[in-house]
Design a protein around this motif. Structure first.
Motif, PDB file in Angstrom:
ATOM      1  N   ASP A 145      14.621 -33.617  32.731  1.00 18.34           N
ATOM      2  CA  ASP A 145      15.854 -33.158  32.109  1.00 18.34           C
ATOM      3  C   ASP A 145      17.071 -33.598  32.906  1.00 18.34           C
ATOM      4  O   ASP A 145      18.082 -34.043  32.337  1.00 18.34           O
ATOM      5  CB  ASP A 145      15.822 -31.633  31.984  1.00 18.34           C
ATOM      6  CG  ASP A 145      17.034 -31.094  31.249  1.00 18.34           C
ATOM      7  OD1 ASP A 145      17.268 -31.520  30.096  1.00 18.34           O
ATOM      8  OD2 ASP A 145      17.764 -30.254  31.821  1.00 18.34           O
ATOM      9  N   GLU A 146      17.000 -33.504  34.228  1.00 19.23           N
ATOM     10  CA  GLU A 146      18.133 -33.937  35.047  1.00 19.23           C
ATOM     11  C   GLU A 146      18.329 -35.449  34.983  1.00 19.23           C
ATOM     12  O   GLU A 146      19.465 -35.936  35.057  1.00 19.23           O
ATOM     13  CB  GLU A 146      17.931 -33.480  36.496  1.00 19.23           C
ATOM     14  CG  GLU A 146      18.102 -31.990  36.702  1.00 19.23           C
ATOM     15  CD  GLU A 146      19.486 -31.511  36.283  1.00 19.23           C
ATOM     16  OE1 GLU A 146      20.474 -32.254  36.481  1.00 19.23           O
ATOM     17  OE2 GLU A 146      19.585 -30.388  35.744  1.00 19.23           O
ATOM     18  N   ALA A 147      17.246 -36.210  34.850  1.00 22.17           N
ATOM     19  CA  ALA A 147      17.381 -37.662  34.692  1.00 22.17           C
ATOM     20  C   ALA A 147      18.050 -38.007  33.373  1.00 22.17           C
ATOM     21  O   ALA A 147      18.878 -38.924  33.296  1.00 22.17           O
ATOM     22  CB  ALA A 147      16.008 -38.321  34.785  1.00 22.17           C
ATOM     23  N   GLU A 148      17.724 -37.275  32.326  1.00 23.17           N
ATOM     24  CA  GLU A 148      18.332 -37.535  31.013  1.00 23.17           C
ATOM     25  C   GLU A 148      19.788 -37.102  30.971  1.00 23.17           C
ATOM     26  O   GLU A 148      20.587 -37.670  30.227  1.00 23.17           O
ATOM     27  CB  GLU A 148      17.532 -36.809  29.936  1.00 23.17           C
ATOM     28  CG  GLU A 148      16.117 -37.364  29.758  1.00 23.17           C
ATOM     29  CD  GLU A 148      15.247 -36.482  28.881  1.00 23.17           C
ATOM     30  OE1 GLU A 148      15.737 -35.382  28.502  1.00 23.17           O
ATOM     31  OE2 GLU A 148      14.104 -36.865  28.578  1.00 23.17           O
TER      32      GLU A 148
ATOM     33  N   PRO B 127      24.749 -39.411  33.703  1.00 22.10           N
ATOM     34  CA  PRO B 127      25.365 -40.481  32.888  1.00 22.10           C
ATOM     35  C   PRO B 127      25.019 -41.895  33.334  1.00 22.10           C
ATOM     36  O   PRO B 127      25.104 -42.833  32.527  1.00 22.10           O
ATOM     37  CB  PRO B 127      26.865 -40.213  33.046  1.00 22.10           C
ATOM     38  CG  PRO B 127      26.988 -39.466  34.342  1.00 22.10           C
ATOM     39  CD  PRO B 127      25.753 -38.642  34.460  1.00 22.10           C
ATOM     40  N   ASP B 128      24.638 -42.070  34.602  1.00 17.73           N
ATOM     41  CA  ASP B 128      24.355 -43.421  35.102  1.00 17.73           C
ATOM     42  C   ASP B 128      22.877 -43.795  35.028  1.00 17.73           C
ATOM     43  O   ASP B 128      22.513 -44.910  35.400  1.00 17.73           O
ATOM     44  CB  ASP B 128      24.828 -43.554  36.552  1.00 17.73           C
ATOM     45  CG  ASP B 128      26.336 -43.442  36.674  1.00 17.73           C
ATOM     46  OD1 ASP B 128      27.030 -43.841  35.712  1.00 17.73           O
ATOM     47  OD2 ASP B 128      26.816 -42.950  37.709  1.00 17.73           O
TER      48      ASP B 128
ATOM     49  N   ILE C 205      18.747 -47.765  36.434  1.00 15.85           N
ATOM     50  CA  ILE C 205      20.206 -47.818  36.386  1.00 15.85           C
ATOM     51  C   ILE C 205      20.622 -49.235  36.012  1.00 15.85           C
ATOM     52  O   ILE C 205      19.891 -50.200  36.242  1.00 15.85           O
ATOM     53  CB  ILE C 205      20.852 -47.401  37.719  1.00 15.85           C
ATOM     54  CG1 ILE C 205      20.444 -48.347  38.844  1.00 15.85           C
ATOM     55  CG2 ILE C 205      20.496 -45.970  38.064  1.00 15.85           C
ATOM     56  CD1 ILE C 205      21.182 -48.087  40.150  1.00 15.85           C
ATOM     57  N   ALA C 206      21.822 -49.357  35.431  1.00  9.12           N
ATOM     58  CA  ALA C 206      22.332 -50.657  34.990  1.00  9.12           C
ATOM     59  C   ALA C 206      23.350 -51.188  35.994  1.00  9.12           C
ATOM     60  O   ALA C 206      23.977 -50.422  36.743  1.00  9.12           O
ATOM     61  CB  ALA C 206      22.974 -50.540  33.609  1.00  9.12           C
TER      62      ALA C 206
ATOM     63  N   PHE D  54      23.485 -47.387  43.691  1.00 12.35           N
ATOM     64  CA  PHE D  54      22.107 -46.928  43.885  1.00 12.35           C
ATOM     65  C   PHE D  54      22.069 -45.649  44.726  1.00 12.35           C
ATOM     66  O   PHE D  54      21.445 -44.645  44.356  1.00 12.35           O
ATOM     67  CB  PHE D  54      21.298 -48.052  44.530  1.00 12.35           C
ATOM     68  CG  PHE D  54      20.091 -47.599  45.300  1.00 12.35           C
ATOM     69  CD1 PHE D  54      19.015 -47.017  44.657  1.00 12.35           C
ATOM     70  CD2 PHE D  54      20.023 -47.766  46.671  1.00 12.35           C
ATOM     71  CE1 PHE D  54      17.905 -46.589  45.357  1.00 12.35           C
ATOM     72  CE2 PHE D  54      18.921 -47.352  47.386  1.00 12.35           C
ATOM     73  CZ  PHE D  54      17.853 -46.752  46.727  1.00 12.35           C
ATOM     74  N   LEU D  55      22.766 -45.638  45.842  1.00 14.06           N
ATOM     75  CA  LEU D  55      22.764 -44.465  46.714  1.00 14.06           C
ATOM     76  C   LEU D  55      23.491 -43.286  46.061  1.00 14.06           C
ATOM     77  O   LEU D  55      23.053 -42.130  46.163  1.00 14.06           O
ATOM     78  CB  LEU D  55      23.415 -44.810  48.052  1.00 14.06           C
ATOM     79  CG  LEU D  55      22.670 -45.842  48.918  1.00 14.06           C
ATOM     80  CD1 LEU D  55      23.475 -46.168  50.164  1.00 14.06           C
ATOM     81  CD2 LEU D  55      21.279 -45.344  49.292  1.00 14.06           C
ATOM     82  N   LYS D  56      24.606 -43.557  45.396  1.00 13.32           N
ATOM     83  CA  LYS D  56      25.376 -42.488  44.759  1.00 13.32           C
ATOM     84  C   LYS D  56      24.570 -41.821  43.644  1.00 13.32           C
ATOM     85  O   LYS D  56      24.486 -40.592  43.564  1.00 13.32           O
ATOM     86  CB  LYS D  56      26.678 -43.068  44.212  1.00 13.32           C
ATOM     87  CG  LYS D  56      27.535 -42.088  43.426  1.00 13.32           C
ATOM     88  CD  LYS D  56      28.831 -42.751  43.003  1.00 13.32           C
ATOM     89  CE  LYS D  56      29.679 -41.805  42.143  1.00 13.32           C
ATOM     90  NZ  LYS D  56      29.062 -41.556  40.820  1.00 13.32           N
ATOM     91  N   THR D  57      23.975 -42.643  42.771  1.00  8.81           N
ATOM     92  CA  THR D  57      23.210 -42.098  41.650  1.00  8.81           C
ATOM     93  C   THR D  57      22.000 -41.318  42.137  1.00  8.81           C
ATOM     94  O   THR D  57      21.722 -40.215  41.660  1.00  8.81           O
ATOM     95  CB  THR D  57      22.770 -43.233  40.720  1.00  8.81           C
ATOM     96  OG1 THR D  57      23.931 -43.937  40.243  1.00  8.81           O
ATOM     97  CG2 THR D  57      21.992 -42.696  39.526  1.00  8.81           C
ATOM     98  N   ARG D  58      21.270 -41.876  43.084  1.00  4.90           N
ATOM     99  CA  ARG D  58      20.087 -41.192  43.599  1.00  4.90           C
ATOM    100  C   ARG D  58      20.460 -39.874  44.276  1.00  4.90           C
ATOM    101  O   ARG D  58      19.788 -38.848  44.092  1.00  4.90           O
ATOM    102  CB  ARG D  58      19.328 -42.090  44.571  1.00  4.90           C
ATOM    103  CG  ARG D  58      17.983 -41.514  45.002  1.00  4.90           C
ATOM    104  CD  ARG D  58      17.315 -42.388  46.031  1.00  4.90           C
ATOM    105  NE  ARG D  58      18.053 -42.424  47.303  1.00  4.90           N
ATOM    106  CZ  ARG D  58      17.629 -43.062  48.383  1.00  4.90           C
ATOM    107  NH1 ARG D  58      16.491 -43.741  48.360  1.00  4.90           N
ATOM    108  NH2 ARG D  58      18.342 -43.051  49.495  1.00  4.90           N
TER     109      ARG D  58
END
Length: 318
Positions: free
Chosen positions: A235-238, A241-242, A271-272, A279-283
């Motif tokens: 759910d958190e992955a969905e 926004p990134d 991620i796109a 990468f670090l921010k999204t993770r």
């Protein structure tokens, strides 16, 4: 013989000079030399002067035509290959040098200096052999640079990694030349890497494609609900926004799901337009959100721990 000598004397008398007129060999004099001879310019120096003029004119003409016509055509060909301006610069430099060599060859031919040109070529070949033996490492880096330009394993601005786990390096490519590649590490250090090192090792380029898959292992306690934890992770992955919905995020058991202190659940998501900062921010944001949901649901992320069992006997020696 008497008649021939008499004719020569008559010619000398007619010119007011008792000496004979020397004959000049016009074979190999060239068009410019013959033109100078016909107009009475340069006299016996018509041949070398004509050769020099032919050499200079041919050299300048071929070089200017090459710069005006061949270089723009070569630039358009490089553009069709998808090379950016920085990557095109050294290739254009080599192409201009090649035009200069062609202009020299044509100029030697036009000036009828082929014998001199052959001598120069022999000297250049010997010098090239000596330089090649002395600069083997430099030449290997140069050849490796050519392979980097043709194979294009990475570009300027790409985040690359190479070397082993203990002695490896990573950073963003800042400059690519025919001898070295300059990489800026994430600690803001500049690495000057010989091209032969990069072509002779495994290069990891996480941003070579338009999408990057990221994996992260969440550990939950043995008493926690695996299905509930899986739903929270998905759910958190969905929601993020990134994180892409196609390919969809997945959650699987880790290779060693029943570890010493936790049950491992591996989350994989995409991620796109990846770079290391994204990468670090999204993770980081994603893991933080999952951790908050786990805390709210009472799901434990256990610390590594070791259970000791047994008895301790105390002897009173008083």
């Amino acid at each position: 013989m008497a008649g021939v000598q008499f004719g020569v004397l008559q010619a000398g008398a007619a010119t007011g000079n008792n000496s004979t007129v020397p004959e000049v060999n016009i074979e190999g004099i060239g068009v410019v030399g013959r033109t100078l001879r016909e107009f009475g310019v340069a006299g016996t120096y018509a041949k070398p002067l004509g050769a020099a003029i032919s050499f200079v004119v041919a050299l300048v003409a071929v070089y200017l035509v090459g710069r005006a016509v061949a270089v723009p055509l070569f630039s358009r060909a490089l553009g069709r290959q998808g090379l950016d301006a920085h990557e095109q610069r050294p290739l254009k430099r080599l192409f201009r040098i090649l035009i200069g060599f062609v202009a020299l060859a044509v100029a030697f031919k036009a000036g009828r200096l082929t014998g001199f040109f052959t001598s120069i070529a022999a000297i250049a070949a010997a010098a090239t052999l000596a330089i090649g033996l002395a600069l083997q490492d430099t030449l290997s880096n140069f050849v490796a640079g050519v392979f980097i330009y043709t194979d294009r394993p990475f570009r300027i601005g790409d985040w690359i990694e190479w070397g082993g786990p203990s002695d490896g390096y990573s950073g963003v490519v800042e400059d690519i030349s025919f001898r070295v590649t300059r990489v800026r590490t994430f600690d803001n250090e500049l690495l000057t890497v010989p091209n032969a090192v990069l072509t002779g090792d495994v290069i990891k380029n996480p941003v070579a494609k338009d999408e990057l898959r990221i994996s992260f292992t969440f550990g939950i306690g043995y008493e926690d609900d695996i299905e509930q934890a899986t739903d929270i992770i998905l759910d958190e992955a969905e929601r993020h926004p990134d994180i892409l919905s196609d390919p969809a995020p997945t959650v699987r058991m880790s290779e060693n799901p029943l570890a010493d202190s936790y049950v491992g659940l591996v989350s994989r998501f995409w991620i796109a337009d990846p770079n290391r900062a994204d990468f670090l921010k999204t993770r980081g944001e994603y893991v933080t959100n999952v951790k908050d949901r786990f805390d709210a649901a009472g799901i434990d992320i256990p610390y590594p721990q070791v259970d000791l069992s047994g008895t301790v006997d105390i002897e009173n020696r008083r």
